[in-house]
Design an enzyme around this catalytic site. Structure first.
Site, PDB file in Angstrom:
ATOM      1  N   TYR A 100       9.903   7.946  -0.394  1.00  0.00           N
ATOM      2  CA  TYR A 100      10.483   9.324   0.730  1.00  0.00           C
ATOM      3  C   TYR A 100      11.395   8.499   1.419  1.00  0.00           C
ATOM      4  O   TYR A 100      11.894   8.923   2.474  1.00  0.00           O
ATOM      5  CB  TYR A 100       8.771   9.354   0.943  1.00  0.00           C
ATOM      6  CG  TYR A 100       8.205   8.699   2.287  1.00  0.00           C
ATOM      7  CD1 TYR A 100       8.951   7.746   3.166  1.00  0.00           C
ATOM      8  CD2 TYR A 100       6.988   8.208   1.370  1.00  0.00           C
ATOM      9  CE1 TYR A 100       7.555   6.358   3.783  1.00  0.00           C
ATOM     10  CE2 TYR A 100       5.715   7.338   1.971  1.00  0.00           C
ATOM     11  CZ  TYR A 100       6.332   6.606   3.041  1.00  0.00           C
ATOM     12  OH  TYR A 100       5.085   5.632   3.651  1.00  0.00           O
ATOM     13  N   ILE A 157      10.932  -0.948  -1.402  1.00  0.00           N
ATOM     14  CA  ILE A 157      11.327  -1.616   0.315  1.00  0.00           C
ATOM     15  C   ILE A 157      11.328  -2.841   0.371  1.00  0.00           C
ATOM     16  O   ILE A 157      12.249  -3.511   1.130  1.00  0.00           O
ATOM     17  CB  ILE A 157       9.710  -1.542   0.983  1.00  0.00           C
ATOM     18  CG1 ILE A 157       8.860  -0.058   0.614  1.00  0.00           C
ATOM     19  CG2 ILE A 157       9.200  -2.509   2.404  1.00  0.00           C
ATOM     20  CD1 ILE A 157       7.256   0.187   0.977  1.00  0.00           C
ATOM     21  N   ASP A 176       8.087 -12.257  -6.742  1.00  0.00           N
ATOM     22  CA  ASP A 176       6.582 -10.791  -7.384  1.00  0.00           C
ATOM     23  C   ASP A 176       6.815 -11.213  -8.904  1.00  0.00           C
ATOM     24  O   ASP A 176       6.666 -12.032  -9.641  1.00  0.00           O
ATOM     25  CB  ASP A 176       8.461  -9.759  -7.671  1.00  0.00           C
ATOM     26  CG  ASP A 176       8.242  -8.710  -7.836  1.00  0.00           C
ATOM     27  OD1 ASP A 176       7.351  -8.241  -8.790  1.00  0.00           O
ATOM     28  OD2 ASP A 176       8.571  -7.320  -7.170  1.00  0.00           O
ATOM     29  N   ASN A 213      -5.159  -9.850  -5.386  1.00  0.00           N
ATOM     30  CA  ASN A 213      -4.272 -10.201  -4.065  1.00  0.00           C
ATOM     31  C   ASN A 213      -5.241 -10.421  -2.244  1.00  0.00           C
ATOM     32  O   ASN A 213      -4.628 -10.363  -1.487  1.00  0.00           O
ATOM     33  CB  ASN A 213      -2.516  -9.692  -3.924  1.00  0.00           C
ATOM     34  CG  ASN A 213      -2.437  -8.106  -3.788  1.00  0.00           C
ATOM     35  OD1 ASN A 213      -3.438  -7.908  -2.869  1.00  0.00           O
ATOM     36  ND2 ASN A 213      -1.701  -7.817  -3.939  1.00  0.00           N
ATOM     37  N   THR A 234       3.760  -5.275   6.438  1.00  0.00           N
ATOM     38  CA  THR A 234       3.846  -3.553   6.444  1.00  0.00           C
ATOM     39  C   THR A 234       3.200  -3.212   4.979  1.00  0.00           C
ATOM     40  O   THR A 234       3.436  -1.779   4.907  1.00  0.00           O
ATOM     41  CB  THR A 234       4.947  -3.877   6.886  1.00  0.00           C
ATOM     42  OG1 THR A 234       5.277  -3.970   5.621  1.00  0.00           O
ATOM     43  CG2 THR A 234       5.895  -3.853   7.894  1.00  0.00           C
ATOM     44  N   ARG A 236      -0.236  -4.352   3.357  1.00  0.00           N
ATOM     45  CA  ARG A 236      -1.889  -3.784   3.515  1.00  0.00           C
ATOM     46  C   ARG A 236      -2.422  -4.829   3.674  1.00  0.00           C
ATOM     47  O   ARG A 236      -2.414  -5.835   3.802  1.00  0.00           O
ATOM     48  CB  ARG A 236      -2.001  -3.140   2.007  1.00  0.00           C
ATOM     49  CG  ARG A 236      -2.339  -1.848   1.822  1.00  0.00           C
ATOM     50  CD  ARG A 236      -1.738  -0.190   1.870  1.00  0.00           C
ATOM     51  NE  ARG A 236      -1.857   0.744   1.329  1.00  0.00           N
ATOM     52  CZ  ARG A 236      -0.527   1.639   1.926  1.00  0.00           C
ATOM     53  NH1 ARG A 236      -0.261   0.970   3.089  1.00  0.00           N
ATOM     54  NH2 ARG A 236      -0.715   2.521   1.701  1.00  0.00           N
ATOM     55  N   GLU A 265      -8.899  -0.183   8.715  1.00  0.00           N
ATOM     56  CA  GLU A 265      -8.049   0.960   9.229  1.00  0.00           C
ATOM     57  C   GLU A 265      -9.409   1.424   9.595  1.00  0.00           C
ATOM     58  O   GLU A 265      -9.596   2.194   7.808  1.00  0.00           O
ATOM     59  CB  GLU A 265      -6.270   1.114   8.296  1.00  0.00           C
ATOM     60  CG  GLU A 265      -6.137  -0.095   8.247  1.00  0.00           C
ATOM     61  CD  GLU A 265      -4.753   0.857   8.024  1.00  0.00           C
ATOM     62  OE1 GLU A 265      -4.408   2.021   7.706  1.00  0.00           O
ATOM     63  OE2 GLU A 265      -3.657   0.000   8.463  1.00  0.00           O
ATOM     64  N   HIS A 297      -0.053   1.197  11.435  1.00  0.00           N
ATOM     65  CA  HIS A 297       0.493   1.430  10.651  1.00  0.00           C
ATOM     66  C   HIS A 297       1.794   2.557  10.714  1.00  0.00           C
ATOM     67  O   HIS A 297       1.792   3.475  10.466  1.00  0.00           O
ATOM     68  CB  HIS A 297      -0.965   2.239   9.493  1.00  0.00           C
ATOM     69  CG  HIS A 297      -0.296   1.864   7.881  1.00  0.00           C
ATOM     70  ND1 HIS A 297      -1.570   1.877   7.090  1.00  0.00           N
ATOM     71  CD2 HIS A 297       0.294   2.208   7.289  1.00  0.00           C
ATOM     72  CE1 HIS A 297      -0.926   1.919   5.963  1.00  0.00           C
ATOM     73  NE2 HIS A 297       0.558   2.070   6.453  1.00  0.00           N
TER      74      HIS A 297
HETATM   75  P1  NAD Z   1       7.146  -0.937  -5.240  1.00  0.00           P
HETATM   76  O1  NAD Z   1       5.669  -0.394  -6.199  1.00  0.00           O
HETATM   77  O2  NAD Z   1       8.743   0.229  -5.526  1.00  0.00           O
HETATM   78  O3  NAD Z   1       7.424  -2.210  -5.523  1.00  0.00           O
HETATM   79  C1  NAD Z   1       6.225  -3.206  -5.313  1.00  0.00           C
HETATM   80  C2  NAD Z   1       6.050  -3.873  -5.765  1.00  0.00           C
HETATM   81  O4  NAD Z   1       5.782  -5.531  -5.575  1.00  0.00           O
HETATM   82  C3  NAD Z   1       6.557  -4.278  -7.198  1.00  0.00           C
HETATM   83  O5  NAD Z   1       8.332  -5.417  -7.751  1.00  0.00           O
HETATM   84  C4  NAD Z   1       6.022  -5.238  -7.624  1.00  0.00           C
HETATM   85  O6  NAD Z   1       5.924  -6.226  -9.315  1.00  0.00           O
HETATM   86  C5  NAD Z   1       5.368  -5.949  -6.977  1.00  0.00           C
HETATM   87  N1  NAD Z   1       3.904  -6.964  -7.152  1.00  0.00           N
HETATM   88  C6  NAD Z   1       2.841  -5.846  -7.682  1.00  0.00           C
HETATM   89  N2  NAD Z   1       2.025  -7.057  -7.591  1.00  0.00           N
HETATM   90  C7  NAD Z   1       2.625  -8.231  -6.778  1.00  0.00           C
HETATM   91  C8  NAD Z   1       1.766  -9.490  -6.354  1.00  0.00           C
HETATM   92  N3  NAD Z   1       0.048  -9.596  -6.597  1.00  0.00           N
HETATM   93  N4  NAD Z   1       2.965 -10.502  -6.363  1.00  0.00           N
HETATM   94  C9  NAD Z   1       3.589  -9.800  -5.758  1.00  0.00           C
HETATM   95  N5  NAD Z   1       4.832  -8.932  -6.121  1.00  0.00           N
HETATM   96  C10 NAD Z   1       3.668  -8.047  -6.697  1.00  0.00           C
HETATM   97  O7  NAD Z   1       6.915   0.129  -3.822  1.00  0.00           O
HETATM   98  P2  NAD Z   1       7.265  -0.413  -2.476  1.00  0.00           P
HETATM   99  O8  NAD Z   1       7.433   0.954  -2.688  1.00  0.00           O
HETATM  100  O9  NAD Z   1       7.777  -1.519  -2.026  1.00  0.00           O
HETATM  101  O10 NAD Z   1       6.041  -0.799  -1.372  1.00  0.00           O
HETATM  102  C11 NAD Z   1       5.141  -1.591  -1.209  1.00  0.00           C
HETATM  103  C12 NAD Z   1       3.631  -1.480  -0.718  1.00  0.00           C
HETATM  104  O11 NAD Z   1       4.273  -0.667   1.215  1.00  0.00           O
HETATM  105  C13 NAD Z   1       3.263  -0.273  -1.448  1.00  0.00           C
HETATM  106  O12 NAD Z   1       2.314  -0.555  -2.080  1.00  0.00           O
HETATM  107  C14 NAD Z   1       2.150   0.274   0.726  1.00  0.00           C
HETATM  108  O13 NAD Z   1       1.423  -0.261   0.326  1.00  0.00           O
HETATM  109  C15 NAD Z   1       3.289  -0.310   1.344  1.00  0.00           C
HETATM  110  N6  NAD Z   1       4.370   0.702   2.412  1.00  0.00           N
HETATM  111  C16 NAD Z   1       3.723   0.957   3.693  1.00  0.00           C
HETATM  112  C17 NAD Z   1       3.882   1.465   4.939  1.00  0.00           C
HETATM  113  C18 NAD Z   1       4.051   1.413   6.428  1.00  0.00           C
HETATM  114  O14 NAD Z   1       3.619   2.515   6.590  1.00  0.00           O
HETATM  115  N7  NAD Z   1       3.720   0.263   6.314  1.00  0.00           N
HETATM  116  C19 NAD Z   1       4.651   2.569   4.102  1.00  0.00           C
HETATM  117  C20 NAD Z   1       4.847   2.579   2.373  1.00  0.00           C
HETATM  118  C21 NAD Z   1       4.289   1.504   1.847  1.00  0.00           C
HETATM  119  C1  COI Z   2       2.584   4.721   2.253  1.00  0.00           C
HETATM  120  O1  COI Z   2       3.620   5.374   2.582  1.00  0.00           O
HETATM  121  O2  COI Z   2       1.572   4.075   1.683  1.00  0.00           O
HETATM  122  C2  COI Z   2       1.605   4.201   3.645  1.00  0.00           C
HETATM  123  O3  COI Z   2       1.638   2.779   4.218  1.00  0.00           O
HETATM  124  C3  COI Z   2       2.011   5.209   5.049  1.00  0.00           C
HETATM  125  C4  COI Z   2       1.129   6.153   5.449  1.00  0.00           C
HETATM  126  C5  COI Z   2       1.346   7.000   6.639  1.00  0.00           C
HETATM  127  C6  COI Z   2       0.153   6.164   4.734  1.00  0.00           C
END
Ligand code: NAD
Ligand code: COI
Length: 331
Positions: A100, A157, A176, A213, A234, A236, A265, A297
């Site tokens: 998104y 991200i 990764d 992890n 940022t 989990r 949380e 968050h």
């Molecule tokens: P993504 O799936 O595009 O990328 C995740 C990457 O992590 C992949 O390249 C994967 O191979 C790697 N990975 C998986 N397990 C691993 C490990 N044990 N060690 C190292 N690398 C590993 O996901 P994304 O869109 O980049 O999002 C990542 C995370 O960010 C989400 O899963 C979510 O938990 C978190 N997130 C947080 C927020 C927030 O508001 N704080 C918002 C969106 C997502």
């Molecule tokens: C996610 O999109 O995975 C986030 O961590 C955002 C949150 C509002 C749940």
């Protein structure tokens, strides 16, 4: 078609109303958290949209099955809080919104790194607690361009964060578990996580929470990190052992932490109308520390992200209800 949208914040409402109109769908929204009891409100609707970081349990999916509810469309990325086998066993199809706005989270990680590198927490503490407004040796910061940033997780991200850190002149190293194949050569993958721990001035975590992890960032890791290092989470909360982190920050094992996601949380975190005082002792402790920036968050929270979360979630629900396979199906 009739959808019900759970856990709605006030800032989502205009986007939901517009999304319903644009998609020609009847949409009801509620601030209620989704659980095995509140799901009763969804009786008679064709699908549910939801966003929450608390558990989607097996009992919840049993209630879905009892109500004949087959579709759950998440408005967010992470699926670590979902009992996916239970969803499957109860015939519930789930979608998420994988992209998104990766830049929203990446920018937040960079903002936290700048805040901590430039010691803004120390400036705020001096002003807020001592009502003093002058320079201090404690405020001397470091340039990002002189630092090595270790990015753990190089998906959407992680890659957006790498670009931003590089834009500020940082040297980026990355790890990764499943290295991406089609990335440019502007950063290097390290052979080991130990290299990330030992060489990074800033470590930014961008991987999903998994069983393997859980508490990966713990005492043994903090001992390996530089005592000047900053940790940014940022991703989990479960990835970082909060007790060990607090000890590391207080004892000087590491220099600072940006914590947008913390263990355990509560449902209150996502209640935008709540006036309840924070009671989590870890949050309270960290909120008093000048070398910590702790946020509820909120890394995702930009108007661009919120619009996409709702539009894509409603679109996914529509696709599922019409019997087609959505591209964001979670397996
Ligand atoms: P993504 O799936 O595009 O990328 C995740 C990457 O992590 C992949 O390249 C994967 O191979 C790697 N990975 C998986 N397990 C691993 C490990 N044990 N060690 C190292 N690398 C590993 O996901 P994304 O869109 O980049 O999002 C990542 C995370 O960010 C989400 O899963 C979510 O938990 C978190 N997130 C947080 C927020 C927030 O508001 N704080 C918002 C969106 C997502
Ligand atoms: C996610 O999109 O995975 C986030 O961590 C955002 C949150 C509002 C749940």
């Amino acid at each position: 078609m009739k959808f019900i949208v759970y856990n709605v914040r006030d800032d989502e409402i205009p986007f939901i109303e517009k999304g319903g109109k644009d998609h020609g769908i009847e949409v009801k929204y509620t601030t209620t958290t989704l659980n095995q009891e509140t799901v009763e409100e969804a009786a008679g609707f064709d699908g549910i949209s939801c966003l929450q970081t608390i558990q989607y349990s097996a009992e919840l999916f049993e209630s879905f099955s009892r109500l004949g509810m087959k579709y759950l469309s998440l408005r967010n990325v992470g699926v670590d809080n979902i009992d996916l086998p239970a969803a499957k066993a109860n015939g519930v199809k789930i979608t998420n919104v994988p992209a998104y706005s990766p830049e929203s989270i990446a920018e937040f990680a960079v903002m936290m790194s700048l805040y901590l590198s430039r010691k803004v927490g120390y400036m705020r503490q001096q002003l807020d607690q001592k009502h003093e407004f002058h320079f201090s040796p404690d405020f001397m910061g470091r340039l990002i361009s002189e630092q090595t940033v270790g990015v753990v997780g190089t998906g959407r991200i992680g890659q957006a964060a790498i670009k931003l850190f590089q834009g500020l002149g940082a040297k980026v190293i990355a790890y990764d578990k499943y290295p991406q194949k089609n990335v440019d050569n502007s950063f290097v993958y390290t052979k080991s996580l130990e290299q990330i721990y030992q060489e990074s001035d800033i470590i930014s975590i961008h991987m999903p929470a998994t069983d393997d992890n859980y508490h990966q960032f713990n005492h043994e890791v903090f001992e390996q990190m530089k005592d000047t290092a900053i940790l940014i989470n940022t991703a989990r909360g479960s990835i970082v052992d909060t007790d060990d982190l607090t000890f590391a920050l207080q004892s000087g094992e590491i220099a600072g932490a940006g914590i947008d996601t913390i263990e355990n949380e509560s449902a209150d975190l996502q209640d935008s109308r709540s006036t309840k005082k924070v009671s989590d002792p870890d949050v309270l402790k960290m909120s008093m520390m000048p070398n910590v920036l702790i946020t509820p968050h909120s890394a995702f929270h930009t108007s661009e992200a919120v619009k996409n979360m709702i539009d894509i979630s409603l679109g996914n629900l529509e696709t599922m209800v019409t019997g087609e396979t959505p591209k964001d199906l979670v397996d």
